[in-house]
Scaffold this motif. Structure first.
Motif, PDB file in Angstrom:
ATOM      1  N   ASP A   1       1.141   4.370  -2.813  1.00 48.84           N
ATOM      2  CA  ASP A   1       0.831   5.776  -2.546  1.00 48.84           C
ATOM      3  C   ASP A   1       1.995   6.704  -2.867  1.00 48.84           C
ATOM      4  O   ASP A   1       1.804   7.826  -3.312  1.00 48.84           O
ATOM      5  CB  ASP A   1       0.444   5.962  -1.074  1.00 48.84           C
TER       6      ASP A   1
ATOM      7  N   PRO B   1      -7.335   3.075  -2.220  1.00 48.87           N
ATOM      8  CA  PRO B   1      -6.604   2.207  -1.285  1.00 48.87           C
ATOM      9  C   PRO B   1      -7.440   0.987  -0.881  1.00 48.87           C
ATOM     10  O   PRO B   1      -6.905  -0.125  -0.775  1.00 48.87           O
ATOM     11  CB  PRO B   1      -6.355   3.117  -0.080  1.00 48.87           C
TER      12      PRO B   1
ATOM     13  N   MET C   1       0.831  -1.210   0.000  1.00 45.73           N
ATOM     14  CA  MET C   1       0.000   0.000   0.000  1.00 45.73           C
ATOM     15  C   MET C   1       0.864   1.259   0.000  1.00 45.73           C
ATOM     16  O   MET C   1       0.622   2.202  -0.737  1.00 45.73           O
ATOM     17  CB  MET C   1      -0.887   0.050   1.255  1.00 45.73           C
TER      18      MET C   1
ATOM     19  N   THR D   1      -3.228   6.383  -7.237  1.00 52.93           N
ATOM     20  CA  THR D   1      -4.249   6.187  -6.215  1.00 52.93           C
ATOM     21  C   THR D   1      -5.040   7.461  -5.959  1.00 52.93           C
ATOM     22  O   THR D   1      -5.970   7.464  -5.171  1.00 52.93           O
ATOM     23  CB  THR D   1      -3.614   5.725  -4.891  1.00 52.93           C
TER      24      THR D   1
END
Lengths: 670, 616
Positions: B209, B473, B205, B245
């Motif tokens: 980002d 996300p 994750m 994202t």
């Protein structure tokens, strides 16, 4: 087989109800108009048989009365029922069959156009008897009605319903069908399972049984033109998407500082802030800030549900920001962190709309989330027109006029939405402009919904963003109830995918606030990453920090780019003969109006579409530019136009394409 | 007006009596009125709508008020059905010196017809005192009038209840801010009670980002991140596309992730799944809301929900002004739903004029914790298929199965393998909030449409598009959940270890908690085969029940509050989930760490003994 079974069940319900009804029909002796909710439930349930039955009884009764030579005008309750059926249909899209039966008094299954005309005039009449000209409010549908009359053809249930949809919602269902078509060919849909069986037999959950208010709902920003564009893109065409304010999609870069902090908030400590090599990858001030945020979020981290209103520490940041912006105190307890502004607006409207005569005043043109949500929730929208000649300001007269008209129609105006800076109109309202709206709402006990998601997107030197809350307090409007919205999707961050945002309640009944909390809690909480993003957006790095310079560089390059393109796009559009555009002082959009030859109007009418839809589709096919037709936002009658963003770096180059296409289009229809 | 009304009543009655050959009489007239009043009352009871009409039907003399005797006569005529006994007392307090205005009447009505009396009365004040709300600016009603208030707001929202974050929790927050140590076992929110996030997911994750040059392409990235994580992050970044994202995605979710989900489902069930039928959503809650919004088209549309149920269903149905039809799960039969019960509820609903549109199934059960067998599921699938009812299969706990002799079977698998279920219309839900991943704050999840009309799917798409898209996300997390690292990857060992630790912990506590509860005299608990909850039944002494009534609470709310005040354990009273009449209990998670659970077991015991002794 399934269908058959369903039908059997349905009939048994009806049978049962008929008997209930026989015993209960004595209630008919009460004026039907006052029994509205009751009747209306039956009407929806039955679709046909029951309501027809009730009608028969009613008519038999009135025939009996007539034969007695009675003097009492029975038409009064009949017209009440008709009017209420119409109102109900109009706001919820339910009860079309009952409506048909209410017109088809001789029960022969067909309605003459003349009958329908008389019916429409009757139901459109104000309660005080004043008539409304139907050609004004439903020109297309009225036209079709007259054509049919001239052809001498009557309506059966099916054609009536079709007409009704067209009359009340400008062909929502044609759009749905087209949407269905596009969607099934949409390249990003992916492989899909479709049953081999004949659809009709399988699905009990279908177009007829689904929520009819949803069926009528329209949402233009992701509508027909976009789907066609996606289709073309899949075929290899290069498409310039200017339909949606989705900055990162069209090349705007995320702001590094924010993303770095988010990453460190997500990473477990030993792989992130406490990793021995972290200094090699992240700047110092980022690490510090991330530690601060991790502290605020608490040991549960970003992976736990938070308080339904949002993490308190982050709401305090929001309150601080508002306080600095307005110079008036703001309270963390009045802030709700939400999944983008859309969710916040949806929550508030849900809390507001209590019946199908409750209305929300929305600007025309407006961002279609308002109309879409209102129709989904079965409320009524009352448009107030912004004056294009006055830089999209609204006058007190216009507000008073529309309010009076709504009241006359029996509507209860609960709230008014204002969008500042304007979407799609791109204007930035002055203090006085806002004051006009707020005073009007203050005088009439109307809740103000201030959509301020573009508050940092102000480009014109002469314009300045002023919040509705500031104006409220500046002008000491003590009774004004205000909800303001902001989002991480716009501004210079443009973090749409994050779904972050907040709303601030100002002077809202504490009871109502607790109910909004309940509503939020049923969805548990807003995404925690979005919550963090919201706070970050309002708290940029401090000067002197390691990241400051990069941050400044990134944001000012985004801002200057937007500002420059806003100017050049509007200038460019204005240089095209037949297109005129009010300066885009703020937001992300230009909203030009275009002049079209009469033949284009005729062609659109023939295709059952609006002229600007025709124009936008043609623009797309010819140039690959995807805009949103202005009719999706609502506009003054006779105006034609579109909305385009100026986010894409190629926007300025597109001016040439706009010009070429316009010339060609005009030629084609002359 | 009054004259017209009377005259019409008269004339219409005359017309009818002419037809039926009966003579007109005044007696008949009163009957009509009574039947009208009655139907208004029924309508209001079931939907919370039509209070204005009800007011008019009671206030017959055309004045804008109702006298107390007038109202009492009316209530007697509807046999006081649905009215809380305390409401009569309130009525006398409220209107001892004047007649009821429409507003007062409406306000009284909402209170009087509440199922859980305590909710309305205490919720708002509980909220006002809650420390986590933060500093607020409010103005009292006396100070100034708000046009948006309890009377004018949406009554559907007002009637809606959501127990998991209700009164007990608000009180717990208050106690905590006073320094009391609270064990929260009210929400399945694993990471808030010490469950660590799984490193692999979080690393991927983070790299998704971070801008490329500060993340995947940073020269030192391998110092901080394992190679396979960087690889996976690159893969995900490619799938998300150039917008990253931070851009809205397609409203149905990013195609690549939907393909991952479809692969996961096909592998799980052994039947093909298609990405085009998958919607990625903000957690399962918003998926359920999408579907219910699309299904409920009138206030006579019923949704069958299990009793006990997870209250998101009742809350959403109330909000959308549909009707809920409970089908009781049989506690003595490990919470199974029997064919007889389903048929009975369907018949009852149909004979009440309701149109049953859908049925919600929660497997593994929340709050009940059972895992359904193939036979159990066949009963439900066949029932829905035969009656043309859409099945909503809430399978968010599919990974949380602890009982060694039980296995999770999806509704889709059963529907595909059971003769006669070929036409079953099915929507299944899953989420990143549960399982062992427990990423609640991420709001990730999906739903799969199986055998749903493509027109409906297009409408669901439209509805989803009005919320633009689910958060990215969350979409990534969903894809990671259904596609964990492979055996040969660097991160695999660590991932496997973390996952196992979490899973074994849950399993251990599921057993120890239920065992501990069952050792208490007066507490009975079915085994928690799956999910995250124990849902014990408790014996409450009659004196305590009487006391609860005095306090205007359900007995188990009374019990839960006492538990909270004495021990600091925050549970949810079972009445918030619905249960058979006369049963009392609560729901508790077994998520907190072992030492806390062990301590809680001891506290459950001592509190129960004290409670019973106090009210013996």
């Amino acid at each position: 087989m399934q269908r058959l079974k369903k039908v059997v069940t349905a009939t048994s319900i009806h049978r049962h109800h008929s008997s209930w009804f026989l015993s209960g029909n004595r209630s008919l002796n009460v004026p039907i108009g006052t029994m509205w909710p009751n009747i209306c439930h039956k009407a929806i349930r039955s679709q046909t048989s029951q309501y027809a039955f009730r009608y028969q009884l009613y008519k038999q009764t009135s025939r009996a009365l007539a034969s007695l030579g009675d003097q009492i005008a029975t038409s009064k309750p009949l017209s009440n029922v008709r009017k209420q059926l119409w109102e109900f249909y109009f706001s919820t899209g339910r009860g079309a069959n009952a409506l048909f039966e209410a017109i088809d008094l001789d029960e022969n299954g067909s309605v003459e156009p003349a009958e329908l005309k008389a019916f429409m005039i009757e139901v459109l009449r104000y309660p005080d008897g004043e008539e409304i000209d139907p050609t004004e409010i439903m020109p297309y549908a009225w036209n079709r009605l007259e054509e049919r009359e001239a052809a001498g053809r009557s309506y059966d249930m099916k054609s009536f319903k079709k007409w009704l949809v067209a009359a009340t919602k400008m062909s929502a269902d044609t759009k749905n069908t087209r949407m269905l078509q596009y969607l099934s060919q949409h390249p990003s849909l992916g492989e899909q399972y479709v049953s081999d069986a004949e659809e009709e037999e399988v699905y009990t959950w279908n177009d007829e049984t689904m929520s009819q208010s949803l069926r009528r709902m329209q949402y233009a920003v992701r509508g027909e033109v976009v789907m066609r564009a996606d289709q073309l893109a899949a075929q290899g065409r290069e498409i310039l998407y200017t339909n949606i304010g989705n900055p990162h999609q069209v090349g705007q870069q995320p702001i590094t500082y924010f993303r770095q902090i988010l990453a460190l908030c997500d990473l477990p400590a030993e792989c992130g802030v406490d990793h021995p090599d972290i200094g090699a990858v992240f700047p110092k001030d980022v690490i510090e800030r991330a530690r601060e945020y991790r502290e605020i979020i608490g040991p549960s981290g970003t992976g736990a549900y938070s308080h339904s209103q949002g993490i308190l520490g982050l709401r305090k940041h929001v309150a601080e920001y508002i306080q600095n912006r307005d110079g008036y105190k703001s309270y963390a307890g009045n802030i709700f962190l939400t999944n983008g502004a859309s969710t916040a607006i949806s929550m508030v409207l849900q809390g507001l709309l209590a019946s199908n005569t409750d209305a929300i005043m929305i600007p025309i043109p407006q961002y279609p989330i308002y109309s879409a949500l209102i129709s989904k929730l079965g409320g009524r929208q009352v448009g107030y027109e912004l004056d294009e000649d006055l830089n999209w300001a609204v006058s007190r007269e216009e507000l008073d006029k529309k309010f009076a008209k709504a009241k006359k129609e029996g509507l209860d105006v609960k709230a008014l939405a204002m969008i500042n800076p304007g979407n799609p109109s791109g204007n930035v309202m002055a203090h006085e402009d806002i004051q006009v709206i707020l005073e009007f709402c203050n005088d009439n006990g109307i809740v103000v919904l201030a959509d301020e998601v573009y508050q940092t997107n102000v480009y014109a030197e002469t314009a300045q963003f002023v919040s509705a809350k500031k104006v409220t307090l500046d002008c000491a409007l003590r009774d004004l109830q205000l909800v303001s919205f902001h989002s991480t999707s716009k501004g210079l961050v443009g973090e749409c995918g994050r779904r972050g945002g907040y709303m601030e309640l100002h002077h809202i009944d504490p009871y109502v606030q607790s109910q909004l909390y309940k509503l939020a809690s049923a969805d548990l909480c807003a995404g925690v990453v979005g919550q963090v993003m919201t706070s970050l957006m309002l708290r940029p790095p401090q000067s002197g920090g390691e990241s400051y310079e990069l941050y400044e560089k990134e944001t000012s390059s985004i801002f200057n780019g937007l500002k420059e393109r806003a100017q050049k796009l509007v200038d460019g559009l204005n240089s095209i003969p037949g297109i005129s555009c009010v300066p885009a002082e703020g937001a992300m959009y230009a909203f030009p109006s275009v002049e079209l030859p009469p033949k284009a109007f005729e062609a659109a009418k023939k295709n059952g579409t609006t002229p600007d839809n025709l124009y936008a589709l043609s623009l797309l096919e010819e140039t690959g530019i995807c805009v949103v037709p202005a009719s999706g936002f609502g506009q003054k009658k006779g105006r034609v136009g579109f909305r385009t963003t100026f986010l894409h770096p190629d926007t300025v180059k597109a001016v040439k394409l706009f010009a070429e296409h316009h010339e060609k289009f005009v030629k084609q229809y002359t | 007006m009054l004259n017209v009304y009377r005259a019409l009543q008269h004339k219409a009655g005359l017309g009818q009596s002419l037809r039926s050959g009966r003579a007109f009489s005044t007696q008949l007239n009163d009957d009509h009125l009574a039947s009208w009043q009655k139907s208004c009352w029924e309508t209001y009871l079931s939907t919370g709508r039509g209070s204005d009409t009800l007011f008019r039907s009671i206030s017959r003399n055309g004045s804008q008020s109702i006298t107390v005797p007038e109202l009492n006569v009316f209530l007697d005529s509807v046999k006081r059905r649905g009215v809380h006994p305390r409401a009569f007392k309130m009525l006398n307090e409220l209107a001892h010196d004047h007649n009821l205005t429409p507003q007062e009447f409406k306000s009284w009505l909402v209170l009087a017809t509440k199922f859980h009396q305590e909710h309305e009365a205490h919720f708002s004040s509980g909220y006002d005192r809650s420390p986590n709300v933060g500093e607020r600016k409010t103005r009292s009603e006396e100070e100034s009038f708000s046009s948006w208030n309890r009377h004018t707001m949406s009554q559907a929202v007002r009637k809606m209840q959501y127990a998991v974050r209700g009164q007990i929790v608000l009180r717990a927050d208050e106690l905590q801010s006073q320094g009391k140590d609270i064990t929260y076992t009210n929400v399945g929110n694993p990471q808030s009670v010490g469950q660590p996030p799984i490193t692999y997911y979080r690393q991927v994750m983070a790299l998704c980002d971070l801008p490329a040059e500060d993340g995947v392409d940073h020269p030192e990235v391998y110092k901080m991140f394992p190679a396979d994580v960087v690889e996976r992050a690159k893969e995900v970044r490619a799938a998300v596309g150039s917008g990253g994202t931070g851009a809205y995605s397609g409203s149905q979710g990013i195609l690549k992730f939907r393909k991952d989900v479809a692969d996961f489902i096909s592998k799980r069930d052994g039947h093909p799944a298609y990405p085009g039928n998958i919607f990625l959503t903000n957690g399962a809650s918003s998926a359920i809301e999408l579907v219910l919004t699309t299904i409920i088209s009138s206030d006579l549309d019923g949704i069958m929900i299990p009793i006990p149920q997870y209250p998101i269903y009742s809350a959403l149905i109330a909000k959308l002004a549909g009707r809920q039809i409970g089908y009781y799960l049989d506690e003595s039969n490990n919470w199974a739903a029997t064919k007889a019960e389903l048929d009975k509820q369907l018949n009852d609903a149909q004979s009440n004029g309701l149109d049953v549109k859908a049925l919600a199934l929660i497997n593994p059960g929340n709050p009940t914790g059972q895992v359904y067998s193939r036979e159990d599921l066949e009963v439900i699938c066949k029932f829905c298929s035969e009656n043309g009812i859409v099945l909503l299969a809430d399978e968010v706990y599919q990974r949380n199965v602890y009982s060694p002799d039980k296995e999770f079977l999806s509704a889709k698998k059963i529907a595909s393998e059971t003769p006669g279920c070929e036409n079953l219309q099915l929507v299944s839900f899953h989420s990143t909030s549960k399982g062992v991943i427990g990423e609640c704050g991420r709001r990730g999840g999906y739903m799969e449409l199986h055998n749903i009309d493509s027109y409906i799917q297009a409408q669901l798409y439209k509805l989803a598009s009005s919320g633009l898209c689910s958060n990215i996300p969350g979409q990534i997390m969903t894809s990671l959940m259904v596609k964990p690292p492979k055996k040969e990857d660097d991160s695999y060992d660590r991932f496997e270890k973390e996952e196992q630790e979490i899973f074994e912990g849950m399993k251990r506590r599921a057993i120890s908690l239920v065992k501990g509860l069952n050792e208490v005299d007066g507490i009975n608990c079915n085994p928690a085969e799956g999910a995250m909850y124990a849902f014990p039944k408790i014996d409450i002494p009659p004196k305590a029940i009487a006391e609860a009534e005095k306090e205007d609470m359900s007995p188990d709310t009374f019990y839960a509050l006492s538990l909270l005040e004495e021990t600091g354990i925050c549970v949810v009273p079972a009445s918030g989930f619905g249960q058979e009449e006369g049963r009392f209990g609560f729901r508790t998670t077994f998520l907190p760490p072992d030492d806390k659970i062990d301590a809680a077991i001891a506290k459950f015991k001592s509190h129960h003994e004290n409670f019973v002794a106090k009210y013996a």
